[in-house]
Design a protein around this motif. Structure first.
Motif, PDB file in Angstrom:
ATOM      1  N   LEU A   1       0.844  -1.191   0.000  1.00 11.50           N
ATOM      2  CA  LEU A   1       0.000   0.000   0.000  1.00 11.50           C
ATOM      3  C   LEU A   1       0.882   1.245   0.000  1.00 11.50           C
ATOM      4  O   LEU A   1       2.067   1.181   0.335  1.00 11.50           O
ATOM      5  CB  LEU A   1      -0.919  -0.006   1.223  1.00 11.50           C
ATOM      6  N   PRO A   2       0.335   2.396  -0.386  1.00  8.80           N
ATOM      7  CA  PRO A   2       1.148   3.615  -0.469  1.00  8.80           C
ATOM      8  C   PRO A   2       1.825   4.035   0.829  1.00  8.80           C
ATOM      9  O   PRO A   2       2.805   4.778   0.796  1.00  8.80           O
ATOM     10  CB  PRO A   2       0.142   4.670  -0.947  1.00  8.80           C
ATOM     11  N   ASP A   3       1.344   3.542   1.979  1.00  9.55           N
ATOM     12  CA  ASP A   3       2.014   3.871   3.248  1.00  9.55           C
ATOM     13  C   ASP A   3       3.087   2.853   3.609  1.00  9.55           C
ATOM     14  O   ASP A   3       3.672   2.916   4.698  1.00  9.55           O
ATOM     15  CB  ASP A   3       0.995   3.995   4.376  1.00  9.55           C
ATOM     16  N   GLY A   4       3.372   1.911   2.702  1.00 13.07           N
ATOM     17  CA  GLY A   4       4.405   0.917   2.929  1.00 13.07           C
ATOM     18  C   GLY A   4       3.923  -0.362   3.586  1.00 13.07           C
ATOM     19  O   GLY A   4       4.705  -1.305   3.760  1.00 13.07           O
ATOM     20  N   THR A   5       2.647  -0.451   3.930  1.00 20.54           N
ATOM     21  CA  THR A   5       2.089  -1.649   4.550  1.00 20.54           C
ATOM     22  C   THR A   5       1.967  -2.768   3.528  1.00 20.54           C
ATOM     23  O   THR A   5       1.489  -2.547   2.415  1.00 20.54           O
ATOM     24  CB  THR A   5       0.703  -1.352   5.157  1.00 20.54           C
ATOM     25  N   HIS A   6       2.377  -3.972   3.921  1.00 24.63           N
ATOM     26  CA  HIS A   6       2.204  -5.135   3.048  1.00 24.63           C
ATOM     27  C   HIS A   6       0.862  -5.794   3.354  1.00 24.63           C
ATOM     28  O   HIS A   6       0.528  -6.052   4.513  1.00 24.63           O
ATOM     29  CB  HIS A   6       3.328  -6.153   3.261  1.00 24.63           C
ATOM     30  N   VAL A   7       0.095  -6.075   2.311  1.00 24.40           N
ATOM     31  CA  VAL A   7      -1.224  -6.692   2.442  1.00 24.40           C
ATOM     32  C   VAL A   7      -1.313  -7.829   1.434  1.00 24.40           C
ATOM     33  O   VAL A   7      -0.830  -7.706   0.300  1.00 24.40           O
ATOM     34  CB  VAL A   7      -2.356  -5.674   2.165  1.00 24.40           C
ATOM     35  N   THR A   8      -1.937  -8.927   1.844  1.00 26.12           N
ATOM     36  CA  THR A   8      -2.281  -9.978   0.889  1.00 26.12           C
ATOM     37  C   THR A   8      -3.751  -9.824   0.552  1.00 26.12           C
ATOM     38  O   THR A   8      -4.616 -10.004   1.417  1.00 26.12           O
ATOM     39  CB  THR A   8      -2.012 -11.373   1.456  1.00 26.12           C
ATOM     40  N   ALA A   9      -4.023  -9.446  -0.683  1.00 22.40           N
ATOM     41  CA  ALA A   9      -5.405  -9.293  -1.141  1.00 22.40           C
ATOM     42  C   ALA A   9      -5.898 -10.654  -1.590  1.00 22.40           C
ATOM     43  O   ALA A   9      -5.369 -11.234  -2.538  1.00 22.40           O
ATOM     44  CB  ALA A   9      -5.471  -8.305  -2.297  1.00 22.40           C
ATOM     45  N   GLY A  10      -6.879 -11.187  -0.883  1.00 19.44           N
ATOM     46  CA  GLY A  10      -7.389 -12.503  -1.227  1.00 19.44           C
ATOM     47  C   GLY A  10      -8.518 -12.886  -0.295  1.00 19.44           C
ATOM     48  O   GLY A  10      -8.777 -12.187   0.697  1.00 19.44           O
ATOM     49  N   PRO A  11      -9.173 -13.983  -0.584  1.00 21.58           N
ATOM     50  CA  PRO A  11     -10.320 -14.383   0.243  1.00 21.58           C
ATOM     51  C   PRO A  11      -9.952 -14.640   1.693  1.00 21.58           C
ATOM     52  O   PRO A  11     -10.777 -14.481   2.592  1.00 21.58           O
ATOM     53  CB  PRO A  11     -10.833 -15.652  -0.447  1.00 21.58           C
ATOM     54  N   ASP A  12      -8.685 -15.023   1.965  1.00 20.23           N
ATOM     55  CA  ASP A  12      -8.256 -15.288   3.338  1.00 20.23           C
ATOM     56  C   ASP A  12      -7.427 -14.140   3.908  1.00 20.23           C
ATOM     57  O   ASP A  12      -6.907 -14.244   5.023  1.00 20.23           O
ATOM     58  CB  ASP A  12      -7.435 -16.584   3.391  1.00 20.23           C
ATOM     59  N   GLY A  13      -7.268 -13.085   3.132  1.00 19.15           N
ATOM     60  CA  GLY A  13      -6.498 -11.943   3.592  1.00 19.15           C
ATOM     61  C   GLY A  13      -7.352 -10.708   3.643  1.00 19.15           C
ATOM     62  O   GLY A  13      -8.017 -10.418   4.637  1.00 19.15           O
ATOM     63  N   ASP A  14      -7.388  -9.977   2.549  1.00 21.90           N
ATOM     64  CA  ASP A  14      -8.188  -8.759   2.461  1.00 21.90           C
ATOM     65  C   ASP A  14      -9.100  -8.885   1.246  1.00 21.90           C
ATOM     66  O   ASP A  14      -8.741  -8.492   0.141  1.00 21.90           O
ATOM     67  CB  ASP A  14      -7.272  -7.540   2.327  1.00 21.90           C
ATOM     68  N   PRO A  15     -10.285  -9.453   1.416  1.00 24.79           N
ATOM     69  CA  PRO A  15     -11.171  -9.685   0.267  1.00 24.79           C
ATOM     70  C   PRO A  15     -11.643  -8.405  -0.396  1.00 24.79           C
ATOM     71  O   PRO A  15     -11.908  -8.394  -1.599  1.00 24.79           O
ATOM     72  CB  PRO A  15     -12.342 -10.485   0.854  1.00 24.79           C
ATOM     73  N   GLU A  16     -11.759  -7.320   0.354  1.00 32.77           N
ATOM     74  CA  GLU A  16     -12.221  -6.071  -0.267  1.00 32.77           C
ATOM     75  C   GLU A  16     -11.162  -5.520  -1.222  1.00 32.77           C
ATOM     76  O   GLU A  16     -11.491  -5.003  -2.292  1.00 32.77           O
ATOM     77  CB  GLU A  16     -12.556  -5.032   0.804  1.00 32.77           C
ATOM     78  N   LEU A  17      -9.903  -5.647  -0.853  1.00 33.52           N
ATOM     79  CA  LEU A  17      -8.845  -5.205  -1.756  1.00 33.52           C
ATOM     80  C   LEU A  17      -8.800  -6.078  -2.999  1.00 33.52           C
ATOM     81  O   LEU A  17      -8.610  -5.572  -4.104  1.00 33.52           O
ATOM     82  CB  LEU A  17      -7.494  -5.220  -1.043  1.00 33.52           C
ATOM     83  N   LEU A  18      -8.986  -7.380  -2.840  1.00 32.12           N
ATOM     84  CA  LEU A  18      -9.040  -8.254  -4.018  1.00 32.12           C
ATOM     85  C   LEU A  18     -10.192  -7.849  -4.921  1.00 32.12           C
ATOM     86  O   LEU A  18     -10.041  -7.782  -6.153  1.00 32.12           O
ATOM     87  CB  LEU A  18      -9.190  -9.715  -3.603  1.00 32.12           C
ATOM     88  N   TRP A  19     -11.336  -7.536  -4.348  1.00 29.10           N
ATOM     89  CA  TRP A  19     -12.486  -7.088  -5.142  1.00 29.10           C
ATOM     90  C   TRP A  19     -12.112  -5.843  -5.946  1.00 29.10           C
ATOM     91  O   TRP A  19     -12.391  -5.746  -7.148  1.00 29.10           O
ATOM     92  CB  TRP A  19     -13.659  -6.770  -4.213  1.00 29.10           C
ATOM     93  N   ALA A  20     -11.456  -4.891  -5.295  1.00 24.39           N
ATOM     94  CA  ALA A  20     -11.106  -3.634  -5.967  1.00 24.39           C
ATOM     95  C   ALA A  20     -10.057  -3.856  -7.048  1.00 24.39           C
ATOM     96  O   ALA A  20     -10.115  -3.231  -8.127  1.00 24.39           O
ATOM     97  CB  ALA A  20     -10.607  -2.619  -4.945  1.00 24.39           C
ATOM     98  N   LEU A  21      -9.090  -4.732  -6.785  1.00 22.04           N
ATOM     99  CA  LEU A  21      -8.056  -5.001  -7.783  1.00 22.04           C
ATOM    100  C   LEU A  21      -8.630  -5.643  -9.041  1.00 22.04           C
ATOM    101  O   LEU A  21      -8.102  -5.451 -10.138  1.00 22.04           O
ATOM    102  CB  LEU A  21      -6.986  -5.927  -7.201  1.00 22.04           C
ATOM    103  N   ARG A  22      -9.682  -6.396  -8.909  1.00 22.69           N
ATOM    104  CA  ARG A  22     -10.288  -7.073 -10.061  1.00 22.69           C
ATOM    105  C   ARG A  22     -11.123  -6.079 -10.874  1.00 22.69           C
ATOM    106  O   ARG A  22     -12.343  -6.138 -10.916  1.00 22.69           O
ATOM    107  CB  ARG A  22     -11.162  -8.231  -9.596  1.00 22.69           C
ATOM    108  N   GLY A  23     -10.429  -5.150 -11.499  1.00 22.55           N
ATOM    109  CA  GLY A  23     -11.086  -4.183 -12.361  1.00 22.55           C
ATOM    110  C   GLY A  23     -10.711  -2.750 -12.068  1.00 22.55           C
ATOM    111  O   GLY A  23     -10.801  -1.891 -12.937  1.00 22.55           O
TER     112      GLY A  23
END
Length: 456
Positions: free
Chosen positions: A170-192
């Motif tokens: 993320l822009p603040d340097g935080t590492h996130v795993t976008a996925g159903p078991d991590g951050d599903p909302e970020l995965l949703w946003a990335l898909r498009g």
């Protein structure tokens, strides 16, 4: 940002990253700032070719600390040149191309700078494949995050439908795993929603059993264009998931415009021969043909027409169907292009991609349609480059405007330019507000702006 600030950021990056760093005075700087579209001529303060995710994080945080604007280069294939910017820091992921195919789990693990070829070639060795665009040299992540139309869309969906998870800084340097078991909302946003929320340093893509496909291109004379495209329309109306057919106009073997159909059949080859046969009888062929071949070889077909370093301008419309008016518009446009290297293309969206519920991914257009691409291409060494560029941009604008009546709202973000923010937002439909909320959550300061409408 002043040049002193850029120099300071560059000096600190040289001390802290494993990858290469270029500034204005460095040998190799001009090559490092080059992207696919030779018409893009921007001078970043610093280009850092990251060796790994730690380099990405270091560069990201230094740019933010010094208030320097930021761009991210994956495959560098965006025609509008959003991968580079004047006076800013470019995070170049092109050295991060490693791919591992897990045949047992039917998953490809790819770094953020991997190209389509880097994924499909090793997958094919294992008898596997995934949905991609029709050009091997585009960045896998950038193509996927906005959509990913291609010859397997009917059977396997868009490329983004096959994105299982992603490692994101993320822009603040935080590492996130976008996925159903991590951050599903970020995965949703990335898909498009594109690369507007963070830097994708690695991603995992669903693979599918895939042997040889039946594909190729059949060319017909320009004077048969109306009948050929009407026949093409009829074939699409009954096409099963396994058959996805691209069509459009290129310069034919005689140097004059020709209409083409380019099928991809991804099922049983015997059944495919019967399904594809009508496309070879739409008129009197000028040449080309259809044959069984590996999917990675099929998508070499358009490589020659997308050579890096040429100058490009693109326009687009989403067409709900191929009306007679649209057919005539395209046929007329093929005869008025200022360059024989230009291309008109229709990408077929149907089947598995159209059965996804619109709010499942940020990409919202889940009805059958055609993505019309208007691609002007010309050599960079023209005697009057300003007039040449103006003529090609005018042609793209005329054709896109002529296709507008009856077109669906919005357009494909990977083709829309920075001046198309209104159309980009319309393309997200009912998902737009949720996508804007995701932007505020993951990038509240508007550091990243790969898609204009949600660029902050």
């Amino acid at each position: 940002m002043t040049q002193m600030t850029g120099s300071h950021v560059g000096a600190r990056l040289r001390e802290r990253v494993r990858g290469q760093v270029w500034q204005h005075e460095d040998a190799g700087y001009d090559a490092a700032r080059t992207v696919w579209n030779g018409a893009v001529d921007r001078r970043p303060a610093v280009v850092v070719r990251c060796a790994d995710a730690d380099d990405v994080r270091t560069a990201l945080l230094l740019a933010r600390e010094h208030g320097v604007p930021l761009a991210v280069r994956g495959g560098g294939h965006d025609w509008a040149g959003r991968a580079v910017l004047d006076g800013g820091v470019v995070l170049d992921l092109s050295a991060m191309r490693a791919v591992r195919v897990d045949a047992g789990a039917v998953v490809a693990h790819a770094q953020g700078g991997a190209l389509v070829a880097d994924v499909v070639d090793p997958a094919a060795v294992q008898g596997l494949g995934t949905a991609t665009a029709v050009v091997r040299s585009v960045g896998m992540a950038g193509m996927t995050l906005a959509g990913g139309y291609g010859g397997l869309v009917g059977r396997f969906g868009l490329a983004l439908d096959n994105l299982l998870s992603a490692d994101v800084l993320l822009p603040d340097g935080t590492h996130v795993t976008a996925g159903p078991d991590g951050d599903p909302e970020l995965l949703w946003a990335l898909r498009g929603g594109g690369g507007n929320f963070g830097v994708v340093t690695a991603a995992r893509y669903r693979l599918h059993p895939l042997g040889q496909v039946l594909g190729g291109m059949v060319l017909y004379p320009q004077e048969q264009a109306v009948d050929v495209l009407r026949g093409y329309r009829d074939v699409l109306a009954a096409a099963p998931d396994e058959l996805t057919v691209m069509a459009g106009f290129v310069t034919g073997p005689t140097g004059t415009p020709a209409v083409f159909v380019a099928p991809t059949w991804s099922g049983d080859l015997t059944a495919g021969e019967r399904a594809v046969a009508p496309l070879t009888r739409l008129g009197t062929p000028l040449g080309g043909g259809v044959a069984p071949l590996p999917y990675p070889e099929l998508i070499r077909m358009f490589e020659a027409g997308s050579a890096p370093g040429r100058h490009y301008a693109l326009g687009t419309r989403w067409l709900p169907g191929l009306t007679d008016d649209a057919i005539r518009t395209l046929a007329d446009a093929a005869t008025t292009s200022p360059s024989p290297s230009s291309l008109l293309a229709l990408h077929h969206f149907h089947g598995a991609a159209a059965r996804v519920t619109p709010d499942t991914t940020a990409f919202a257009l889940r009805r059958d349609h055609l993505l019309a691409e208007v691609i002007a291409s010309w050599a960079p060494d023209d005697a009057d480059p300003t007039a040449t560029a103006a003529a090609h941009h005018a042609w793209v604008s005329r054709v896109a405007s002529a296709l507008a009546p009856g077109a669906l709202p919005g357009g494909y973000p990977n083709i829309l330019g920075p001046d198309d923010a209104d159309r980009t937002r319309l393309g997200f439909g009912a998902n737009a507000d949720r996508l804007l909320a995701a932007k505020r959550r993951y990038d509240p300061d508007g550091v990243l702006s790969a898609v204009a409408a949600i660029g902050g």
